[in-house]
Design an enzyme around this catalytic site. Structure first.
Site, PDB file in Angstrom:
ATOM      1  CG  ASP A   1      -1.744  -0.896   1.666  1.00  0.00           C
ATOM      2  OD1 ASP A   1      -2.392  -2.094   0.373  1.00  0.00           O
ATOM      3  OD2 ASP A   1      -2.469  -1.318   2.141  1.00  0.00           O
TER       4      ASP A   1
HETATM    5  N1  URA Z   1      -1.041  -6.699   3.414  1.00  0.00           N
HETATM    6  C1  URA Z   1      -1.585  -4.849   3.870  1.00  0.00           C
HETATM    7  O1  URA Z   1      -2.652  -4.516   4.917  1.00  0.00           O
HETATM    8  N2  URA Z   1      -0.886  -4.067   3.380  1.00  0.00           N
HETATM    9  C2  URA Z   1       0.138  -3.904   2.241  1.00  0.00           C
HETATM   10  O2  URA Z   1       0.968  -2.637   1.421  1.00  0.00           O
HETATM   11  C3  URA Z   1       0.515  -5.184   2.625  1.00  0.00           C
HETATM   12  C4  URA Z   1      -0.124  -6.109   3.117  1.00  0.00           C
END
Ligand code: URA
Length: 245
Positions: A107
């Site tokens: 993310d």
């Molecule tokens: N899980 C998440 O919620 N976000 C990420 O960036 C990676 C794994």
């Protein structure tokens, strides 16, 4: 093989970035066929010319590339964005390694290990849940999860990811710090969209910060945020083994 600019040759030989390579050229530390070259843009023939940095021969890398970026927050995991958002591609030498792409996605506000490769089939295999590559995260969450909530995270919780309801596979979960903000180490072998955040939210603990410590054998450890490095031979072999398992 086509002649290439010296700084590109150097970047593809693993001398970090083209900028760093340019500095070395300007400092007179680079020679081609025994002659010091200080002019940027000099072209070399990768098949025939002998390039040395501080007297050490370097060779242009021609195989598949594997590199790791310590992703900072504020960059989306994409090579391009039509809306002008900052992309991880700005932080890696994408032009030096045609076909480079990120293996999986973090993310925008997640930091840590983001693997890149030009080896498409290997990247796909590593992401496939059947290959069970362990991804380890440090999650700072609101409030301290109870033993029961930790047990739920370990055994599997039902989340809704991209409109699909799914029960997560067993996860490795350690409670590292307790308090208003607790710290968890969470190891998962799947890679569902927002998986760690959704898992924690499902048991009642919002994720305030998320950092990926490891993708299989690859870690960022001392690599500063925003910096990248080539994977070591040991890391590449371990990734290949993980993909074949
Ligand atoms: N899980 C998440 O919620 N976000 C990420 O960036 C990676 C794994």
């Amino acid at each position: 093989m086509e002649p290439v600019r010296l700084q590109r040759f150097m970047a593809r030989a693993g001398v970090k970035s083209r900028r760093a390579s340019e500095e070395l050229i300007e400092q007179g530390r680079v020679s081609v066929n025994g002659e010091v070259v200080t002019k940027l843009g000099t072209k070399v023939d990768p098949a025939a010319d002998v390039v040395e940095v501080d007297g050490q021969r370097i060779r242009m890398f021609e195989g598949e590339a594997y590199l790791v970026l310590h992703k900072p927050a504020g960059y989306i995991t994409a090579m391009h964005d039509d809306h002008g958002k900052r992309c991880v591609s700005e932080l890696v030498p994408a032009e030096d390694y045609p076909g480079l792409y990120p293996v999986g996605r973090l993310d925008s506000n997640t930091t840590g290990v983001l693997l890149f490769t030009t080896n498409g089939p290997l990247g796909d295999q590593l992401l496939h849940p059947s290959h069970h590559v362990l991804k380890q995260y440090l999650a700072t969450v609101k409030g301290t999860p109870t033993r029961h909530q930790l047990h739920q995270l370990r055994t599997g919780v039902t989340i809704r990811a991209q409109g699909k309801v799914a029960t997560t596979s067993p996860a490795e979960v350690e409670l590292l710090e307790v308090g208003e903000r607790a710290l968890l180490r969470i190891g998962i072998r799947e890679g569902r969209y927002h998986q760690v955040k959704l898992m924690c939210e499902t048991v009642g603990h919002e994720v305030l910060k998320l950092h990926r410590e490891a993708f299989g054998p690859v870690r960022v450890d001392d690599l500063p945020e925003g910096a990248w490095r080539l994977c070591t031979e040991q890391e590449v072999s371990a990734l290949k083994r993980a993909a074949e398992e």
